[in-house]
Design a protein around this motif. Structure first.
Motif, PDB file in Angstrom:
ATOM      1  N   ASP A  55     -10.217   5.487  -8.888  1.00 61.56           N
ATOM      2  CA  ASP A  55      -9.042   5.964  -8.132  1.00 61.56           C
ATOM      3  C   ASP A  55      -8.584   5.101  -7.038  1.00 61.56           C
ATOM      4  OD1 ASP A  55      -8.852   7.966 -10.028  1.00 61.56           O
ATOM      5  OD2 ASP A  55      -9.872   9.488  -8.846  1.00 61.56           O
ATOM      6  N   ILE A  56      -7.399   5.007  -6.757  1.00 59.12           N
ATOM      7  CA  ILE A  56      -6.972   4.358  -5.532  1.00 59.12           C
ATOM      8  C   ILE A  56      -6.899   5.085  -4.314  1.00 59.12           C
ATOM      9  CG2 ILE A  56      -4.950   2.818  -4.442  1.00 59.12           C
ATOM     10  CD1 ILE A  56      -4.096   2.305  -7.419  1.00 59.12           C
ATOM     11  N   VAL A  57      -7.653   4.748  -3.150  1.00 58.32           N
ATOM     12  CA  VAL A  57      -7.384   5.584  -2.001  1.00 58.32           C
ATOM     13  C   VAL A  57      -6.560   4.940  -1.028  1.00 58.32           C
ATOM     14  CG1 VAL A  57      -9.770   6.625  -2.426  1.00 58.32           C
ATOM     15  CG2 VAL A  57      -9.600   4.552  -1.262  1.00 58.32           C
ATOM     16  N   TYR A  58      -6.218   5.693   0.041  1.00 55.62           N
ATOM     17  CA  TYR A  58      -5.150   5.274   0.715  1.00 55.62           C
ATOM     18  C   TYR A  58      -5.459   5.762   2.337  1.00 55.62           C
ATOM     19  CZ  TYR A  58      -2.698   4.436  -3.468  1.00 55.62           C
ATOM     20  OH  TYR A  58      -2.258   4.146  -4.605  1.00 55.62           O
ATOM     21  N   PHE A  59      -4.972   4.886   3.273  1.00 58.30           N
ATOM     22  CA  PHE A  59      -4.987   5.214   4.812  1.00 58.30           C
ATOM     23  C   PHE A  59      -4.099   5.269   5.672  1.00 58.30           C
ATOM     24  CE2 PHE A  59      -9.002   4.008   2.281  1.00 58.30           C
ATOM     25  CZ  PHE A  59     -10.011   4.956   2.687  1.00 58.30           C
ATOM     26  N   SER A  90       0.722  -1.182   0.037  1.00 57.53           N
ATOM     27  CA  SER A  90      -0.095  -0.077   0.062  1.00 57.53           C
ATOM     28  C   SER A  90       0.957   1.219   0.003  1.00 57.53           C
ATOM     29  CB  SER A  90      -0.856   0.166   1.141  1.00 57.53           C
ATOM     30  OG  SER A  90      -1.890  -0.933   1.151  1.00 57.53           O
ATOM     31  N   ALA A  91       1.940   1.309   0.661  1.00 57.12           N
ATOM     32  CA  ALA A  91       2.706   2.488   1.083  1.00 57.12           C
ATOM     33  C   ALA A  91       3.297   2.586  -0.450  1.00 57.12           C
ATOM     34  CB  ALA A  91       3.808   2.226   2.208  1.00 57.12           C
ATOM     35  N   ASP A  92       3.765   1.726  -1.246  1.00 58.47           N
ATOM     36  CA  ASP A  92       4.535   1.940  -2.336  1.00 58.47           C
ATOM     37  C   ASP A  92       3.444   2.266  -3.394  1.00 58.47           C
ATOM     38  OD1 ASP A  92       6.850   1.569  -1.363  1.00 58.47           O
ATOM     39  OD2 ASP A  92       6.668  -0.912  -1.776  1.00 58.47           O
ATOM     40  N   GLN A  93       2.090   1.633  -3.352  1.00 57.98           N
ATOM     41  CA  GLN A  93       1.016   2.105  -4.319  1.00 57.98           C
ATOM     42  C   GLN A  93       0.746   3.536  -4.434  1.00 57.98           C
ATOM     43  OE1 GLN A  93      -1.974  -0.705  -3.504  1.00 57.98           O
ATOM     44  NE2 GLN A  93      -1.047  -2.437  -4.389  1.00 57.98           N
ATOM     45  N   ALA A  94       0.930   4.005  -3.071  1.00 55.23           N
ATOM     46  CA  ALA A  94       0.598   5.296  -2.884  1.00 55.23           C
ATOM     47  C   ALA A  94       1.505   6.481  -3.460  1.00 55.23           C
ATOM     48  CB  ALA A  94       0.785   5.801  -1.320  1.00 55.23           C
ATOM     49  N   THR A  95       2.511   5.993  -4.429  1.00 54.18           N
ATOM     50  CA  THR A  95       3.418   6.687  -5.127  1.00 54.18           C
ATOM     51  C   THR A  95       3.050   6.584  -6.609  1.00 54.18           C
ATOM     52  OG1 THR A  95       5.066   5.075  -5.182  1.00 54.18           O
ATOM     53  CG2 THR A  95       5.255   6.621  -3.375  1.00 54.18           C
ATOM     54  N   ALA A  96       2.231   5.727  -6.972  1.00 56.08           N
ATOM     55  CA  ALA A  96       1.898   5.271  -8.350  1.00 56.08           C
ATOM     56  C   ALA A  96       1.051   6.462  -8.782  1.00 56.08           C
ATOM     57  CB  ALA A  96       1.324   3.976  -8.575  1.00 56.08           C
ATOM     58  N   GLY A  97       0.911   6.537 -10.122  1.00 60.02           N
ATOM     59  CA  GLY A  97       0.106   7.727 -10.805  1.00 60.02           C
ATOM     60  C   GLY A  97       0.215   9.012 -10.521  1.00 60.02           C
ATOM     61  N   LYS A  98      -0.835   9.718 -10.318  1.00 62.66           N
ATOM     62  CA  LYS A  98      -0.672  11.157 -10.039  1.00 62.66           C
ATOM     63  C   LYS A  98      -1.952  11.157  -8.871  1.00 62.66           C
ATOM     64  CE  LYS A  98      -4.118  13.547 -12.757  1.00 62.66           C
ATOM     65  NZ  LYS A  98      -4.263  14.675 -13.678  1.00 62.66           N
ATOM     66  N   ALA A  99      -1.381  12.200  -7.991  1.00 68.22           N
ATOM     67  CA  ALA A  99      -2.356  12.481  -6.869  1.00 68.22           C
ATOM     68  C   ALA A  99      -3.440  13.060  -7.221  1.00 68.22           C
ATOM     69  CB  ALA A  99      -1.481  13.549  -6.043  1.00 68.22           C
ATOM     70  N   ALA A 132      -5.494   9.950  -2.331  1.00 67.97           N
ATOM     71  CA  ALA A 132      -5.700   9.199  -3.644  1.00 67.97           C
ATOM     72  C   ALA A 132      -4.821   9.165  -4.725  1.00 67.97           C
ATOM     73  CB  ALA A 132      -7.097   9.311  -4.027  1.00 67.97           C
ATOM     74  N   ARG A 133      -4.885   8.289  -5.720  1.00 64.40           N
ATOM     75  CA  ARG A 133      -3.711   8.373  -6.759  1.00 64.40           C
ATOM     76  C   ARG A 133      -4.810   7.844  -7.898  1.00 64.40           C
ATOM     77  NH1 ARG A 133       0.907  11.067  -5.706  1.00 64.40           N
ATOM     78  NH2 ARG A 133       1.825   9.862  -7.243  1.00 64.40           N
ATOM     79  N   ARG A 134      -4.415   8.450  -8.967  1.00 64.74           N
ATOM     80  CA  ARG A 134      -5.296   7.933 -10.348  1.00 64.74           C
ATOM     81  C   ARG A 134      -4.092   7.342 -11.113  1.00 64.74           C
ATOM     82  NH1 ARG A 134      -8.681  12.612 -12.304  1.00 64.74           N
ATOM     83  NH2 ARG A 134      -9.938  11.617 -10.723  1.00 64.74           N
ATOM     84  N   VAL A 135      -4.430   5.954 -11.444  1.00 65.58           N
ATOM     85  CA  VAL A 135      -3.491   5.115 -12.172  1.00 65.58           C
ATOM     86  C   VAL A 135      -4.109   5.091 -13.757  1.00 65.58           C
ATOM     87  CG1 VAL A 135      -2.079   4.120 -10.168  1.00 65.58           C
ATOM     88  CG2 VAL A 135      -4.044   2.988 -11.359  1.00 65.58           C
ATOM     89  N   LEU A 136      -5.441   5.095 -13.989  1.00 68.15           N
ATOM     90  CA  LEU A 136      -6.043   4.914 -15.162  1.00 68.15           C
ATOM     91  C   LEU A 136      -5.756   6.255 -15.910  1.00 68.15           C
ATOM     92  CD1 LEU A 136      -9.416   3.711 -14.199  1.00 68.15           C
ATOM     93  CD2 LEU A 136      -7.683   2.284 -15.217  1.00 68.15           C
TER      94      LEU A 136
END
Length: 153
Positions: free
Chosen positions: A96-100, A77-86, A147-151
């Motif tokens: 969109d991917i959301v992080y906690f 999760s911590a690494d996924q939180a750097t993928a795509g754009k904020a 959150a990050r957008r990877v699409l």
């Protein structure tokens, strides 16, 4: 004769293109498909380190769903939180991917997929794959980290 052939080809091409799905609509369809597929796994049990339909942890679930759309993500999760754009919370779109954070670690330690209407789907230790509110006042609302957008847009 050559002009007639070119004109006919041009008309045929224009007719074909008129049936093409506009890019925005294609993106919307991808987002809807991603949400639908993620919901197909509701109630799948939680499994620490799990990345298959036999059981998922949170980041394993996100990884699994996006892999179906040929999108590679980091495992944690911590690494996924750097993928795509904020993405700002008010600009979230389904997919969109959301992080906690503070779940219980102080850094990013949980991820899920935004499905619209302030809701997200994720794998929880207590209930497996489930849908929760981003604004839950007792748990998720206090722990939202971004959150990050990877699409692609």
């Amino acid at each position: 004769m050559m002009k007639k052939k070119i004109v006919c080809t041009f008309i045929a091409l224009c007719a074909l293109l008129s049936f093409a799905v506009p890019n925005g609509q294609a993106q919307e369809n991808t987002r809807a498909s991603l949400v639908k597929i993620s919901q197909d796994y509701l109630k799948t049990p939680y499994k620490y380190g799990g990345t298959t339909s036999a059981g998922f942890d949170c980041s394993g679930f996100v990884l699994f769903i996006f892999k179906k759309f040929d999108i590679s993500l980091p495992r944690r999760s911590a690494d996924q939180a750097t993928a795509g754009k904020a993405v700002k919370k008010e600009d979230l779109q389904p997919g969109d991917i959301v992080y906690f954070k503070n779940t219980p670690k102080s850094n990013v330690s949980h991820s899920g997929i935004y499905i619209g209407s302030n809701k997200f789907i994720s794998s929880t230790t207590s209930h497996g794959i489930r849908i929760d509110s981003l604004n839950d006042p007792y748990y998720w609302g206090k722990r939202y980290a971004g959150a990050r957008r990877v699409l692609s847009e």
